[in-house]
Structure formats: C-alpha cells, structure tokens
Design a protein around this motif. Structure first.
Motif, PDB file in Angstrom:
ATOM      1  N   ASP A  46       0.806  -1.190   0.051  1.00 23.60           N
ATOM      2  CA  ASP A  46       0.086   0.038  -0.081  1.00 23.60           C
ATOM      3  C   ASP A  46       0.630   1.307  -0.032  1.00 23.60           C
ATOM      4  O   ASP A  46       0.223   2.485   0.385  1.00 23.60           O
ATOM      5  N   LYS A  47       2.127   1.144  -0.025  1.00 20.08           N
ATOM      6  CA  LYS A  47       3.000   2.586  -0.347  1.00 20.08           C
ATOM      7  C   LYS A  47       3.073   2.755  -1.967  1.00 20.08           C
ATOM      8  O   LYS A  47       3.640   2.062  -2.437  1.00 20.08           O
ATOM      9  N   PHE A  48       2.926   3.978  -2.286  1.00 21.41           N
ATOM     10  CA  PHE A  48       2.899   4.278  -3.597  1.00 21.41           C
ATOM     11  C   PHE A  48       4.449   4.351  -4.078  1.00 21.41           C
ATOM     12  O   PHE A  48       4.868   4.028  -4.954  1.00 21.41           O
ATOM     13  N   GLU A  53       8.513   1.978  -7.358  1.00 24.32           N
ATOM     14  CA  GLU A  53       9.773   1.113  -7.549  1.00 24.32           C
ATOM     15  C   GLU A  53       9.611  -0.237  -8.288  1.00 24.32           C
ATOM     16  O   GLU A  53      10.517  -0.728  -9.145  1.00 24.32           O
ATOM     17  N   ILE A  54       8.628  -1.204  -7.834  1.00 22.59           N
ATOM     18  CA  ILE A  54       8.252  -2.280  -8.572  1.00 22.59           C
ATOM     19  C   ILE A  54       8.277  -2.106 -10.166  1.00 22.59           C
ATOM     20  O   ILE A  54       8.372  -2.690 -10.907  1.00 22.59           O
ATOM     21  N   VAL A  83       2.589  12.629  -1.414  1.00 23.73           N
ATOM     22  CA  VAL A  83       2.915  11.353  -0.775  1.00 23.73           C
ATOM     23  C   VAL A  83       4.345  11.385  -1.023  1.00 23.73           C
ATOM     24  O   VAL A  83       4.968  10.906   0.144  1.00 23.73           O
ATOM     25  N   GLU A  84       5.007  11.336  -2.237  1.00 26.87           N
ATOM     26  CA  GLU A  84       6.221  11.379  -2.365  1.00 26.87           C
ATOM     27  C   GLU A  84       6.869  12.395  -1.677  1.00 26.87           C
ATOM     28  O   GLU A  84       8.095  12.292  -0.998  1.00 26.87           O
ATOM     29  N   VAL A  85       6.414  13.621  -1.571  1.00 31.70           N
ATOM     30  CA  VAL A  85       7.145  14.547  -0.664  1.00 31.70           C
ATOM     31  C   VAL A  85       7.041  14.263   0.503  1.00 31.70           C
ATOM     32  O   VAL A  85       8.214  14.485   1.395  1.00 31.70           O
ATOM     33  N   GLN A  86       6.043  13.821   1.363  1.00 28.68           N
ATOM     34  CA  GLN A  86       5.958  13.536   2.853  1.00 28.68           C
ATOM     35  C   GLN A  86       6.970  12.261   2.961  1.00 28.68           C
ATOM     36  O   GLN A  86       7.579  12.263   4.024  1.00 28.68           O
ATOM     37  N   GLU A  87       7.141  11.198   2.161  1.00 30.64           N
ATOM     38  CA  GLU A  87       8.090  10.188   2.328  1.00 30.64           C
ATOM     39  C   GLU A  87       9.336  10.659   2.221  1.00 30.64           C
ATOM     40  O   GLU A  87      10.360  10.233   3.023  1.00 30.64           O
ATOM     41  N   ILE A  88       9.936  11.724   1.222  1.00 27.14           N
ATOM     42  CA  ILE A  88      11.084  12.097   1.196  1.00 27.14           C
ATOM     43  C   ILE A  88      11.369  12.967   2.727  1.00 27.14           C
ATOM     44  O   ILE A  88      12.453  12.871   3.223  1.00 27.14           O
ATOM     45  N   ARG A 135      11.099   9.026  -6.814  1.00 27.52           N
ATOM     46  CA  ARG A 135      10.507   7.698  -6.229  1.00 27.52           C
ATOM     47  C   ARG A 135      11.423   6.949  -5.412  1.00 27.52           C
ATOM     48  O   ARG A 135      11.243   6.168  -4.287  1.00 27.52           O
ATOM     49  N   ALA A 136      12.615   7.070  -5.946  1.00 27.68           N
ATOM     50  CA  ALA A 136      13.887   6.236  -5.562  1.00 27.68           C
ATOM     51  C   ALA A 136      14.449   6.901  -4.146  1.00 27.68           C
ATOM     52  O   ALA A 136      15.186   6.137  -3.350  1.00 27.68           O
TER      53      ALA A 136
END
Length: 409
Positions: A46-48, A53-54, A83-88, A135-136
C-alpha cells in the motif's frame, strides 16, 4: 487480469519478465520472504513509493499493477506528488547517526552497493528523469543514512561522502520541483556531512546547493556572499593545487555566485564571477563532470546566458547562445544541462517578444528531458506567458505541450 489481487499481478509480471523471486527481491532491496508474502496476499502493498519502484524494476506502467488501463501518461503527472514529498520529508527527518551514538547501529548496507546506487541516482538526475528519482529517493536516503551510522574506521569517511552526495541529489531535484524548504534542509545536511567526510571539495559543491536553495527561497544576497567566500577558500594557488576536481568545484562556486548576483541585479559582479569561472574552465581544458558538476567552457557560457535572462536582458542571452556556444560541445552535454539552457533561452526569447521561438525552445527542451519542462514551476510560468501573449491560437505542438503540462491561458 484486472480482477486479480495486486500481489498476483506482481507475480504475473515478474514471471513475464522471467525473474525469480530471489532476483526480484535483490533488485527491490527486500527479502525473498517479503516478495512471497506480497504475491500470496499475506502482506499488503500500500505504499506508492514501493509500487513505483516495483513498476520500474518490472518495466511497466504502474497502472497495470493497480489493475487499471495504462493511460497516456505525461511526465507532468509523474513529477512528484504529496505522498512522495512526505516520504522524502520523513527520510530527511531521520537521525540515524545520533541513534547509533547511544545504541549499536543496525547492519549497514555494503558501501559497494550504495556507491552504485548513488552513481545511478546522479545519472538519473543528469538525464532529467525527476519522477523516477523522487520515487527512489526515500529508500536511497534511508540506506545512505544507515551506512553513515553503521560503518566505522576507514569506511566511515566513505559512507559520509556517499551520504553527502545523496543529500545533494535530493536538494537539487527538490529545488527543481519547487520544494524549496526541503531543498534547503537537504543541502544544509550535505555541508555538515561533507565536513565529516573530510573532503573540502565535497563541502564546496555542497555550498552551491545551499546557495541555490537560498536563491530559490528569495535570499540571493547571502547566497552570493557565501559562494564567493568559499570560492576564495578553495581557489587554486598557494597551498591549493589546480587539479581538475578543484577547478570544477571552484568554477561552479563562481557560476552560482554569478546567478545570485544576477538575481540582485548586480551586473558588474556577474561579469567578474563569470570571467573568473571562464579562466578556471580554460585551465580545465574542456567540459568534464568532476563531482557531478558538468563544469567546463560550455557550461560557463550556459550560465552567461542564464545570468543575462535573470538580469532581464533576453537579447544578450540569445546573442550568447548564437555566438559563443558551439553546437558540437553543447550536444555533448547531458540532457538536464541542455534542456535547462533551452528553458533559459525560452525565457530570453519571451523577454524580447519572440514568442514563436520561445515556444520552440520549450518543445526542444521537452524532447530532450521532459521533466525539465513539464515539472518545473518556472517552465509553467514561461508557457503561461507565451499562451497569454500569443495572438490567436498558438501552434498546435505548443498547445499540446501546454495541455500535457496542465497550463492554460
């Protein structure tokens, strides 16, 4: 296949790519057990960031993993989302090194693997593939932080050097995409880590990232002062040698100082700094990529044109392009540099009222590195300006690009 659970779809496409669970797990940086649980539906996916990456590893559109028809995706849809901003942001907020000070560090990633990943990230940036890079980034940041916290002795400096580079990569791409506060945070971290890596040149190029972030945040004057101060410390001569690496870092400090000076309207300082960078490039003898700077005579001229645009002199920028930049040398640069210059040229042509050529420059940049045109806020501003000032309908290729960018009149 739309009705299959997502794990079964992963298994299907992994099989189509003739990839074993172990090979797939290795490329993903996961265990074989993790892959098996995902494919059997025991573990949720459930993680974008992991989904993307997959999709990259399996070389397919992420929509297929989600059971949807792949759309004609534009790079604008693939730049960066919140979502990606928050993960970074979450990765930048980790403090592995201080945790390791109190407790035993976890098993760090091997430096050989991390070095390859960092090189790949730099090339991804310099080829203008910003969506893939963002994304990476969260995983790369976590891995580099773990390596920095976990390695000791002689390997400690090497791990710090790699982490410093990862922070610089993050700062550069985040600034391009308009995430200026995170860009400044990553750049600031890169300076501290560079000091631990005991590499003055890494600290010097990290300074340019800090100053770029400051300029993007509307603080060009302190950026100018800092660039010039560190350039003077690293200048060849005296006890400082004149290696290609030093010339490249020194030259980039001068060029970024010139861009900050242009932002404050100081044309005399712009000329002095660019001329100093030209002298360094002349000693270097050609366009090179030490410390991932792409520094050399051609890059100096690209900055001469960019500074003219910042000063509002689009005619001068066009003149520099036509009279001082040699086409073979320009074509030898990596896509990000060339597309960035074409964006600057588009701004220059718009300043002198040549809207048709400005649009053509955006189209050329888009063919080279779509992310540089479709993802950057400044490119959106240029396109909006072209559409607003064009009499009648714009040429169909320009209108189509505007639609892909999500820019209207």
């Amino acid at each position: 296949m739309d009705e299959l659970p997502i794990g079964r779809r992963v298994a299907y496409w992994r099989g189509r790519r003739k990839m074993s669970q172990q090979v797939f797990a290795d490329r993903l940086g996961k265990s074989k057990s993790w892959v098996d649980k995902v494919e059997r539906g025991v573990r949720r996916l459930d993680k974008f960031s992991v989904l993307y990456e997959i999709a990259d590893i399996l070389e397919l559109d992420v929509q297929l993993l989600l059971g949807k028809d792949p759309e004609r995706r534009t790079d604008a849809l693939n730049c960066i989302d919140q979502v990606e901003v928050q993960e970074i942001r979450a990765a930048l907020e980790r403090y592995d090194s201080i945790s390791a000070y109190f407790d035993a560090a976890p098993y760090p990633p091997p430096l050989t693997d991390l070095r390859k990943a960092v090189t790949h990230a730099w090339l991804t940036y310099q080829y203008g593939r910003y969506g893939m890079l963002t994304r990476a980034l969260p995983k790369l940041l976590r891995d580099a932080q773990a390596a920095d916290a976990g390695h000791e002795g002689e390997q400690s400096r090497a791990a710090a050097h790699l982490l410093g580079q990862v922070y610089q990569i993050a700062s550069s791409v985040l600034r391009k995409l308009g995430e200026c506060d995170l860009s400044w945070l990553a750049a600031d971290r890169s300076i501290a880590v560079a000091q631990r890596a005991d590499d003055p040149l890494l600290a010097g190029i990290a300074t340019t990232r800090v100053c770029n972030a400051l300029v993007a945040m509307g603080r060009p004057r302190p950026a100018l002062e800092l660039n010039v101060t560190i350039a003077n410390r690293l200048a060849p001569g005296g006890s400082n040698d004149a290696t290609p690496e030093r010339l490249s870092v020194y030259g980039m400090l001068l060029l970024q100082g010139a861009m900050a000076a242009a932002r404050v309207g100081d044309s005399a300082t712009v000329d002095d700094l660019i001329n100093g960078a030209w002298d360094a490039a002349d000693l270097l003898g050609g366009d090179q990529n030490h410390y991932w700077t792409s520094f050399g005579p051609t890059n100096v001229e690209l900055h001469r044109a960019a500074a003219a645009v910042e000063l509002g002199d689009g005619g001068r920028a066009v003149q520099v392009h036509e009279q001082r930049i040699q086409e073979p040398a320009f074509n030898g640069l990596l896509p990000e540099r060339r597309a960035h210059h074409l964006l600057d040229l588009a701004r220059g042509y718009a300043q002198i009222g040549n809207l048709a050529t400005a649009g053509e420059m955006l189209l050329r940049g888009d063919r080279l590195a779509p992310s540089e045109i479709r993802c950057r806020p400044i490119a959106h501003e240029v396109m909006a300006d072209i559409l607003r000032r064009t009499r009648g309908a714009p040429p169909s290729p320009v209108a189509e690009l505007a639609e892909h960018m999500g820019v209207g009149v």
